[in-house]
Design an enzyme around this catalytic site. Structure first.
Site, PDB file in Angstrom:
ATOM      1  CB  CYS A 131      39.273  37.339  40.736  1.00  0.00           C
ATOM      2  SG  CYS A 131      37.587  37.903  40.432  1.00  0.00           S
ATOM      3  CB  CYS A 175      47.695  40.445  42.501  1.00  0.00           C
ATOM      4  SG  CYS A 175      47.980  41.206  40.889  1.00  0.00           S
TER       5      CYS A 175
END
Length: 237
Positions: free
Chosen positions: A233, A124
């Protein structure tokens, strides 16, 4: 100004900045960055978190029309978009770009299944953050980041000037010597707008499905991907 990413003396460049001023070297690093690179060669990739607010104010003093990019994943808190609008009002000459991924959230669900962030958060983040930033940096020689050394063990060795192997350019981190308390002292002293979630126990703010509040005094990044081994991330890994 500007040069190819061929330096071999990253540490020497970083060590050349004095950290004895009120900004712990941040102002000097930014002055170097914006004098060394043409405006189309450098961008600040901003999260619009607390560190970002400090950096934006410092950047505005050096380069009032600087290019700032926000990775608009489509999954941010409403409060994050609200503070972006406040920053636009406070610093009207900044060139703030909201960079969106190729796939909308609905298109991603159709292609990868719903709530990909739960099943495969790395994928994602790759789709919604890493690839968009790579697209942005494909035309840049350098980018600015708000990393601080005391944010996490993975960031403790960050230098002012870093060779970025992931994006094949230079990552400039002016705030490496700042503490969390110093960030907030600066925000309050300057009466800068900031994300209201910080007042509700969110020291580090990302996408809402993957960000939780943390207990007072806890690790500032403990609320990111809580319950998993994921800590980044992918932008800084």
């Amino acid at each position: 100004m500007g040069s190819a990413v061929t330096y071999q003396n990253w540490s020497q460049i970083s060590d050349s900045f004095s950290i004895d001023d009120q900004t712990k070297g941040a102002r000097g690093v930014l002055e170097w960055a914006y004098s060394h690179y043409d405006e189309e060669q450098i961008v600040y990739a901003s999260s619009f978190g607390a560190e970002a607010i400090v950096l934006i104010d410092l950047i505005y003093q050096v380069k009032p029309d600087a290019h700032i990019v926000f990775l608009d994943t489509g999954l941010h808190f409403l409060e994050t978009y609200e503070v972006i609008e406040k920053i636009k009002t406070r610093f009207p000459s900044l060139k703030i770009e909201l960079k969106q991924p190729a796939l909308s959230v609905d298109e991603q669900a159709q292609q990868y299944g719903s709530a990909l962030w739960k099943r495969d958060p790395n994928q994602c983040c790759q789709i919604r953050k890493v690839i968009p930033l790579r697209e942005t940096l494909s035309t840049k020689l350098a980018w600015i980041s708000g990393l601080r050394r005391d944010q996490s063990p993975t960031r403790k060795d960050t230098q002012f000037i870093n060779k970025d192997e992931k994006f094949k350019n230079i990552k400039i981190c002016p705030l490496i010597h700042w503490t969390w308390d110093e960030v907030w002292s600066y925000i309050r002293e300057k009466d800068l707008p900031y994300n209201e979630l910080h007042d509700r126990g969110y020291p580090s703010i990302g996408c809402f499905p993957c960000t939780q509040a943390v207990e007072s005094g806890g690790d500032t990044r403990a609320g990111r991907w809580a319950g998993s081994s994921k800590t980044e991330c992918g932008l800084h890994a």
